[in-house]
Structures are given as structure tokens and as C-alpha cells.
Design a protein around this motif. Sequence first.
Motif, PDB file in Angstrom:
ATOM      1  N   ARG A  64      -0.998  17.979   2.093  1.00 53.89           N
ATOM      2  CA  ARG A  64      -1.831  16.783   1.923  1.00 53.89           C
ATOM      3  C   ARG A  64      -2.508  16.438   3.256  1.00 53.89           C
ATOM      4  N   ARG A  66      -5.512  15.707   4.106  1.00 56.55           N
ATOM      5  CA  ARG A  66      -6.475  14.602   4.107  1.00 56.55           C
ATOM      6  C   ARG A  66      -5.760  13.275   4.335  1.00 56.55           C
ATOM      7  N   ASP A  67      -4.655  13.047   3.629  1.00 60.31           N
ATOM      8  CA  ASP A  67      -3.927  11.780   3.744  1.00 60.31           C
ATOM      9  C   ASP A  67      -3.387  11.582   5.157  1.00 60.31           C
ATOM     10  N   GLY A  71      -4.600   8.805   8.005  1.00 55.66           N
ATOM     11  CA  GLY A  71      -3.633   7.907   8.626  1.00 55.66           C
ATOM     12  C   GLY A  71      -3.626   8.001  10.142  1.00 55.66           C
ATOM     13  N   ASP A 122       4.634   5.222  -0.070  1.00 52.71           N
ATOM     14  CA  ASP A 122       4.812   6.681  -0.041  1.00 52.71           C
ATOM     15  C   ASP A 122       5.566   7.051   1.240  1.00 52.71           C
ATOM     16  N   LEU A 125       4.610  10.400   3.009  1.00 53.66           N
ATOM     17  CA  LEU A 125       3.384  10.277   3.794  1.00 53.66           C
ATOM     18  C   LEU A 125       3.649   9.518   5.089  1.00 53.66           C
ATOM     19  N   GLY A 242      -7.344   2.616   3.168  1.00 52.62           N
ATOM     20  CA  GLY A 242      -6.720   3.287   2.028  1.00 52.62           C
ATOM     21  C   GLY A 242      -7.408   2.930   0.721  1.00 52.62           C
ATOM     22  N   MET A 247      -7.184   5.636  -2.314  1.00 51.15           N
ATOM     23  CA  MET A 247      -5.825   6.160  -2.303  1.00 51.15           C
ATOM     24  C   MET A 247      -4.987   5.418  -3.340  1.00 51.15           C
ATOM     25  N   LYS A 251       0.221   5.162  -1.348  1.00 53.07           N
ATOM     26  CA  LYS A 251      -0.391   5.702  -0.122  1.00 53.07           C
ATOM     27  C   LYS A 251      -1.006   4.581   0.710  1.00 53.07           C
ATOM     28  N   ARG A 252      -1.674   3.632   0.038  1.00 59.34           N
ATOM     29  CA  ARG A 252      -2.286   2.502   0.759  1.00 59.34           C
ATOM     30  C   ARG A 252      -1.235   1.734   1.548  1.00 59.34           C
ATOM     31  N   VAL A 255      -0.138   3.782   4.672  1.00 58.39           N
ATOM     32  CA  VAL A 255      -1.147   3.747   5.733  1.00 58.39           C
ATOM     33  C   VAL A 255      -1.192   2.365   6.377  1.00 58.39           C
TER      34      VAL A 255
END
Length: 312
Positions: A64, A66-67, A71, A122, A125, A242, A247, A251-252, A255
Motif C-alpha cells: 500500500r 500510496r497510503d 501519510g 487502521d 497503516l 485523508g 481514503m 485510514k483517515r 493519517v
Amino acid sequence: MKSVCNFISRYMGVLVLAVAVLAMLVPGAFSHISPSIISYLLGLVMFGMGLTLRTEDFRIVFSRPRDVLVGCLAQFTIMPLLAWALSRIFGLPEALMLGVVLVGCCPGGTASNVITYLSGGDVALSVGMTAVSTLLAPLLTPLLTWLLAGETIHVNVAGMFLSILWVVILPIAVGLGARKLCPRLTEHTAPYLPAFSSLVIATIVAIIVSANAEKLWTGGAVIVLVVVLHNLGGLALGYAIGKLLRMTKEKRRAVCIEVGMQNSGLASSLAALHFAAYPLATVPGAIFSVWHNISGATVARCFKRFDHKISE
């Protein structure tokens, strides 16, 4: 024992606040502990972080990218630039400006993974972002500090680079090695590590606050306001990015928390080691150490309450 450790982890913000208040009111209670020990305590926290990391946590960088990239870019752009802007807006003196910028240029906070877990974010992440930003810190933290504060203050980029290697990277590497060599032992200790880290972080806060109690009393409300705005701005902008990039909710949250929560203990340690001529530079890190744990725990509770209302 596990229930006690879970309680400590869950109420880390309250613990840190209580310790900070005690250190402010009775600084002598911690004055016998030398601030020079902070680097070793940070090393312990990083060693614990290394024990919890697995190869899967680094695979997220490739599975992942990109994520993690979003971040880390947010981490090393939002917080440094926000620190510089707030310092200028409020006209902070050189020493306090340096301290705020140092906080902004440090990697994500060691407590962010726990807060992300408590918020329903997450965690994978969050751990991946913490790991990558921490590995980038020896290069980016000194470089960004030099770019933003180097015009008026001499920044020893090479010295800061070596300090972060010794205090952050080496303990993590040792922790990773220990997990590889003694997997069963680390599996048994893993449930207790968040509480252990919380207690060590609380100790770091106590040492920093007690050593700067007089400066904190006389420093006025301006630096507290700047630190609060810095943290809240990071949380809000991290979440906004995010959302802008569509996202997922989890995920938001990761981040948001990862961007807003800094390794402020490292900032205070670097200030004490490399900027002894500017003793006030340790103050923003001390305030941030207290505040971001409180705000992080509050944000986590708000997220969980929102989830509870939605599920009803």
C-alpha cells in the motif's frame, strides 16, 4: 496483570496529565532524575517498538505504497510548515521558535499506534507510517530544522543525524533482532508493551516538565497556545487530506493521528543535546508531550463515540 496494562494504555492521556501537573507543582519530586537519561528512555520506547514490528508491517510499504507515502509526505510537510508559520504569526523568540520547529520536524509519536487502535483506525497503516517516518527521521529532521531555523540559529545537521541514529534507529534494529531471535518471548511480552511505553513516556514528560517548571510558569500562555494550535492543526489537516483523497474512515483516522502526534520527547532530547545555548528550546517539546497525549486520547474517544452512535 493484562487488565492493569490495558487500563494504563487506555488512560495514557490522564496518566501523562497527572504526572505533568505533579511535576509542575512539585518539581523536586523528579529533580533527582537527570534530563540526560531521556535519550536512554527514548531508546527503551524505540526498543519496545522494534519488538512489536514484524516483517508484515514493512510489507505495507510495498503493498500500500500510496497510503504510506501520503501519510509520510503529510507528516514532513504539514507539521514543519505549520510550526514555522505559527512561530512567525505569534512572533516567538528564537529559542521557542527553534523548539516548536524541532517538534514539527520530528517523526510521528510513539503513542500514535496505541491511539489509532483505540480510535478504531487502521493500525497497520499507522505502524507502517511510524516505521517509515522514523527511518526517514535521521535525514529529514536535521535537514528540515536547518531549512526552517538555520537562518538565525546554527543547526548541527551531522550531529543531529548521529543522535537520531543512536536514540531511534539502533534500538529499533535491536528490538527487531530480538523478536527474530526470541519470537516466543516477544509474543508473551507484546501485550504489556503499550503500557510499558506509556509509563516510560510519562516518565519522560515528568523529567522534561520538572526540569522546565520555572520556565513553564513564567513562559506565558502564548507558547501553550502555539503548541495546542500546532497539534490540533496537524490532526485536522491530516484528517482533511485523508478525506480529500477519499481514503476509508479507518485510514483517515490513522493519517489524522499519525500527523498530529509527534515524537516530542525526541524534540526535547535533541534540543537539550544540540542547543544548550537556547534552554527554552526544550519547553515546546515538554508542553507538546503532555498535550498531544491528551488530545489524542480525546480524539480517539470521539471517534469511538461516533461509531457507537452510528451502530445504534
